[in-house]
Design a protein around this motif. Structure first.
Motif, PDB file in Angstrom:
ATOM      1  N   PHE A 119       0.841  -1.185   0.000  1.00 58.83           N
ATOM      2  CA  PHE A 119       0.000   0.000   0.000  1.00 58.83           C
ATOM      3  C   PHE A 119       0.877   1.237   0.000  1.00 58.83           C
ATOM      4  N   SER A 120       0.387   2.295  -0.645  1.00 58.48           N
ATOM      5  CA  SER A 120       1.077   3.581  -0.594  1.00 58.48           C
ATOM      6  C   SER A 120       1.035   4.096   0.839  1.00 58.48           C
ATOM      7  N   PRO A 121       1.980   4.973   1.213  1.00 50.94           N
ATOM      8  CA  PRO A 121       2.001   5.487   2.586  1.00 50.94           C
ATOM      9  C   PRO A 121       0.697   6.174   3.003  1.00 50.94           C
ATOM     10  N   ASP A 122      -0.027   6.773   2.044  1.00 53.03           N
ATOM     11  CA  ASP A 122      -1.292   7.414   2.397  1.00 53.03           C
ATOM     12  C   ASP A 122      -2.461   6.438   2.396  1.00 53.03           C
ATOM     13  N   GLY A 123      -2.194   5.167   2.027  1.00 52.54           N
ATOM     14  CA  GLY A 123      -3.217   4.139   2.058  1.00 52.54           C
ATOM     15  C   GLY A 123      -4.229   4.210   0.928  1.00 52.54           C
ATOM     16  N   GLN A 124      -3.977   5.029  -0.087  1.00 55.23           N
ATOM     17  CA  GLN A 124      -4.964   5.231  -1.149  1.00 55.23           C
ATOM     18  C   GLN A 124      -4.757   4.363  -2.378  1.00 55.23           C
TER      19      GLN A 124
END
Length: 107
Positions: A18-23
């Motif tokens: 997952f991307s660090p922002d969770g998107q």
């Protein structure tokens, strides 16, 4: 019941992150495919390696989310931006089966 099903074209997924922002979710697989998805299941794009990266084993987002490192059995780590642009190819003496960034963003 799953919250979301992603209909990936990747055969035998070997790596997810997952991307660090969770998107977004990045995935890679045995056949050399790598894809980027929104968490709602919307396909964003493939990482186009022109078939030069067989056996993509693992991938990782940088802590800042500005790069994705993908390790391959062809003894390389490729660095991509989230838009799908290849930034750099790093060579290794052995197949690369795992990749990770340190908290400061270094591989």
């Amino acid at each position: 019941t799953p919250k979301q099903v992603i209909n990936s074209q990747i055969s035998n997924i070997w790596g997810l992150d997952f991307s660090p922002d969770g998107q977004t979710l990045a995935a890679c697989g045995q056949g050399g495919e790598a894809e980027l998805w929104q968490i709602d299941g919307t396909f964003i794009h493939n990482f186009d390696s022109n078939g030069t990266l067989p056996g993509l084993c693992d991938l990782a987002y940088s802590p800042q989310g500005d790069q994705i490192a993908i390790g391959s059995t062809n003894r390389t780590v490729t660095l991509w931006n989230p838009d799908g642009q290849l930034l750099q190819t790093l060579k290794h003496q052995d197949p690369v089966r795992a990749v990770a960034y340190s908290p400061d963003g270094e591989l």
